[in-house]
Design a protein around this motif. Sequence first.
Motif, PDB file in Angstrom:
ATOM      1  N   GLY A  57     -29.089 -68.792 -10.827  1.00 12.66           N
ATOM      2  CA  GLY A  57     -29.945 -69.141  -9.699  1.00 12.66           C
ATOM      3  C   GLY A  57     -29.178 -69.499  -8.441  1.00 12.66           C
ATOM      4  N   ILE A  58     -28.106 -70.245  -8.605  1.00 14.69           N
ATOM      5  CA  ILE A  58     -27.322 -70.659  -7.432  1.00 14.69           C
ATOM      6  C   ILE A  58     -26.690 -69.461  -6.724  1.00 14.69           C
ATOM      7  CG2 ILE A  58     -25.301 -71.995  -6.693  1.00 14.69           C
ATOM      8  CD1 ILE A  58     -26.112 -74.056  -8.880  1.00 14.69           C
ATOM      9  N   PRO A  59     -25.983 -68.552  -7.446  1.00 14.48           N
ATOM     10  CA  PRO A  59     -25.428 -67.394  -6.725  1.00 14.48           C
ATOM     11  C   PRO A  59     -26.501 -66.477  -6.138  1.00 14.48           C
ATOM     12  CG  PRO A  59     -24.339 -67.652  -8.842  1.00 14.48           C
ATOM     13  CD  PRO A  59     -25.482 -68.602  -8.821  1.00 14.48           C
ATOM     14  N   THR A  60     -27.630 -66.332  -6.815  1.00 15.87           N
ATOM     15  CA  THR A  60     -28.698 -65.484  -6.283  1.00 15.87           C
ATOM     16  C   THR A  60     -29.283 -66.103  -5.026  1.00 15.87           C
ATOM     17  OG1 THR A  60     -29.197 -64.711  -8.515  1.00 15.87           O
ATOM     18  CG2 THR A  60     -30.875 -64.351  -6.846  1.00 15.87           C
ATOM     19  N   ALA A  61     -29.492 -67.409  -5.030  1.00 16.82           N
ATOM     20  CA  ALA A  61     -29.983 -68.091  -3.825  1.00 16.82           C
ATOM     21  C   ALA A  61     -28.969 -67.972  -2.684  1.00 16.82           C
ATOM     22  CB  ALA A  61     -30.269 -69.556  -4.137  1.00 16.82           C
ATOM     23  N   LEU A  62     -27.687 -68.066  -3.010  1.00 16.29           N
ATOM     24  CA  LEU A  62     -26.662 -67.881  -1.979  1.00 16.29           C
ATOM     25  C   LEU A  62     -26.668 -66.450  -1.435  1.00 16.29           C
ATOM     26  CD1 LEU A  62     -23.669 -69.909  -3.468  1.00 16.29           C
ATOM     27  CD2 LEU A  62     -24.989 -70.441  -1.409  1.00 16.29           C
ATOM     28  N   GLY A  63     -26.935 -65.477  -2.301  1.00 16.20           N
ATOM     29  CA  GLY A  63     -27.011 -64.092  -1.855  1.00 16.20           C
ATOM     30  C   GLY A  63     -28.151 -63.877  -0.879  1.00 16.20           C
ATOM     31  N   THR A  90     -23.300 -60.187   0.224  1.00 18.89           N
ATOM     32  CA  THR A  90     -24.596 -60.329  -0.439  1.00 18.89           C
ATOM     33  C   THR A  90     -24.560 -59.781  -1.858  1.00 18.89           C
ATOM     34  OG1 THR A  90     -25.644 -60.094   1.732  1.00 18.89           O
ATOM     35  CG2 THR A  90     -27.058 -59.859  -0.191  1.00 18.89           C
ATOM     36  N   MET A  91     -24.020 -58.602  -2.029  1.00 14.80           N
ATOM     37  CA  MET A  91     -23.953 -58.009  -3.365  1.00 14.80           C
ATOM     38  C   MET A  91     -22.974 -58.760  -4.260  1.00 14.80           C
ATOM     39  SD  MET A  91     -26.254 -55.813  -3.360  1.00 14.80           S
ATOM     40  CE  MET A  91     -25.969 -54.997  -4.892  1.00 14.80           C
ATOM     41  N   GLY A  92     -21.955 -59.354  -3.681  1.00 14.71           N
ATOM     42  CA  GLY A  92     -21.040 -60.172  -4.465  1.00 14.71           C
ATOM     43  C   GLY A  92     -21.743 -61.375  -5.074  1.00 14.71           C
ATOM     44  N   PHE A  93     -22.583 -62.038  -4.265  1.00 15.57           N
ATOM     45  CA  PHE A  93     -23.351 -63.163  -4.801  1.00 15.57           C
ATOM     46  C   PHE A  93     -24.342 -62.702  -5.870  1.00 15.57           C
ATOM     47  CE2 PHE A  93     -22.330 -65.627  -0.801  1.00 15.57           C
ATOM     48  CZ  PHE A  93     -21.591 -66.599  -1.462  1.00 15.57           C
ATOM     49  N   PHE A  94     -24.998 -61.561  -5.641  1.00 12.01           N
ATOM     50  CA  PHE A  94     -25.925 -61.048  -6.650  1.00 12.01           C
ATOM     51  C   PHE A  94     -25.187 -60.663  -7.935  1.00 12.01           C
ATOM     52  CE2 PHE A  94     -29.000 -59.748  -3.100  1.00 12.01           C
ATOM     53  CZ  PHE A  94     -29.721 -60.915  -3.236  1.00 12.01           C
ATOM     54  N   GLY A  95     -23.995 -60.119  -7.797  1.00 13.06           N
ATOM     55  CA  GLY A  95     -23.185 -59.798  -8.975  1.00 13.06           C
ATOM     56  C   GLY A  95     -22.792 -61.048  -9.740  1.00 13.06           C
ATOM     57  N   GLY A  97     -24.557 -63.667  -9.855  1.00 15.35           N
ATOM     58  CA  GLY A  97     -25.785 -64.078 -10.518  1.00 15.35           C
ATOM     59  C   GLY A  97     -26.002 -63.356 -11.831  1.00 15.35           C
ATOM     60  N   VAL A  98     -25.694 -62.070 -11.842  1.00 11.69           N
ATOM     61  CA  VAL A  98     -25.826 -61.294 -13.086  1.00 11.69           C
ATOM     62  C   VAL A  98     -24.809 -61.780 -14.117  1.00 11.69           C
ATOM     63  CG1 VAL A  98     -25.567 -58.982 -14.078  1.00 11.69           C
ATOM     64  CG2 VAL A  98     -26.800 -59.273 -11.943  1.00 11.69           C
ATOM     65  N   LEU A  99     -23.584 -62.007 -13.688  1.00  9.14           N
ATOM     66  CA  LEU A  99     -22.581 -62.547 -14.610  1.00  9.14           C
ATOM     67  C   LEU A  99     -22.976 -63.937 -15.102  1.00  9.14           C
ATOM     68  CD1 LEU A  99     -19.242 -61.458 -12.882  1.00  9.14           C
ATOM     69  CD2 LEU A  99     -20.285 -60.511 -14.945  1.00  9.14           C
ATOM     70  N   GLY A 100     -23.626 -64.706 -14.237  1.00 12.66           N
ATOM     71  CA  GLY A 100     -24.079 -66.041 -14.617  1.00 12.66           C
ATOM     72  C   GLY A 100     -25.113 -66.007 -15.727  1.00 12.66           C
ATOM     73  N   LEU A 101     -25.949 -64.971 -15.759  1.00 15.92           N
ATOM     74  CA  LEU A 101     -26.910 -64.833 -16.853  1.00 15.92           C
ATOM     75  C   LEU A 101     -26.191 -64.686 -18.186  1.00 15.92           C
ATOM     76  CD1 LEU A 101     -29.605 -62.413 -15.403  1.00 15.92           C
ATOM     77  CD2 LEU A 101     -29.898 -64.808 -16.018  1.00 15.92           C
ATOM     78  N   SER A 102     -25.219 -63.791 -18.221  1.00 15.13           N
ATOM     79  CA  SER A 102     -24.482 -63.564 -19.468  1.00 15.13           C
ATOM     80  C   SER A 102     -23.670 -64.788 -19.865  1.00 15.13           C
ATOM     81  CB  SER A 102     -23.543 -62.364 -19.315  1.00 15.13           C
ATOM     82  OG  SER A 102     -24.279 -61.224 -18.986  1.00 15.13           O
ATOM     83  N   TYR A 103     -22.996 -65.379 -18.898  1.00 17.83           N
ATOM     84  CA  TYR A 103     -22.184 -66.547 -19.216  1.00 17.83           C
ATOM     85  C   TYR A 103     -23.070 -67.727 -19.620  1.00 17.83           C
ATOM     86  CZ  TYR A 103     -18.542 -70.054 -19.083  1.00 17.83           C
ATOM     87  OH  TYR A 103     -17.678 -71.049 -19.434  1.00 17.83           O
ATOM     88  N   GLY A 104     -24.247 -67.827 -19.048  1.00 12.08           N
ATOM     89  CA  GLY A 104     -25.162 -68.899 -19.409  1.00 12.08           C
ATOM     90  C   GLY A 104     -25.581 -68.836 -20.859  1.00 12.08           C
ATOM     91  N   ILE A 105     -25.787 -67.638 -21.372  1.00 11.47           N
ATOM     92  CA  ILE A 105     -26.159 -67.468 -22.779  1.00 11.47           C
ATOM     93  C   ILE A 105     -24.966 -67.729 -23.684  1.00 11.47           C
ATOM     94  CG2 ILE A 105     -26.876 -65.769 -24.502  1.00 11.47           C
ATOM     95  CD1 ILE A 105     -28.616 -64.520 -22.321  1.00 11.47           C
ATOM     96  N   LEU A 106     -23.827 -67.137 -23.334  1.00  8.20           N
ATOM     97  CA  LEU A 106     -22.666 -67.227 -24.214  1.00  8.20           C
ATOM     98  C   LEU A 106     -21.947 -68.570 -24.143  1.00  8.20           C
ATOM     99  CD1 LEU A 106     -21.186 -63.653 -23.755  1.00  8.20           C
ATOM    100  CD2 LEU A 106     -22.419 -64.553 -25.721  1.00  8.20           C
TER     101      LEU A 106
END
Length: 147
Positions: A57-63, A90-95, A97-106
């Motif tokens: 959420g934080i990186p996506t909001a920053l994006g 912008t795409m770096g922050f969205f990226g 965010g995607v990595l944050g989803l995976s890292y959040g689970i693992l």
Amino acid sequence: MSSERKKIPFEPRQKKKKTPPAEYPENSAYNSQNASLSTIPEAVSKRMIKRMIALSGIPTALGVSSFFAFYWIVSHQWFKVPTPAVVLVTMGFFGLGVLGLSYGILSASWDEEIKGSFLGLKEFQINFKRMISAWKSAREESPRNYE
């Protein structure tokens, strides 16, 4: 009024009858005993969701906010921002965010009783190894269609 309704273009012509699922054998991985083992406990899922919200959420909001910030800078003509820079940031922050989803689970502890550490580095290593070994065992058990 006609009893038959007009079909929409993507609706199938004939409805296929669903066949009831075959009973799974006793030694199958799909029996009722293993069904409870395959569900994620509520405490673990809440832990995963909290981490996913924070780390994604934080990186996506920053994006999103960086896109509006660049628009504000350019519209007030404070200085010229190259379009590729806007896209990359912008795409770096969205990226992230995607990595944050995976890292959040693992990085969440998959054990109900153990909360895990704040950053979850140890849990990430353990869970990543579990995931890789599960992929390897699933690959060995599956029939190979390309041979």
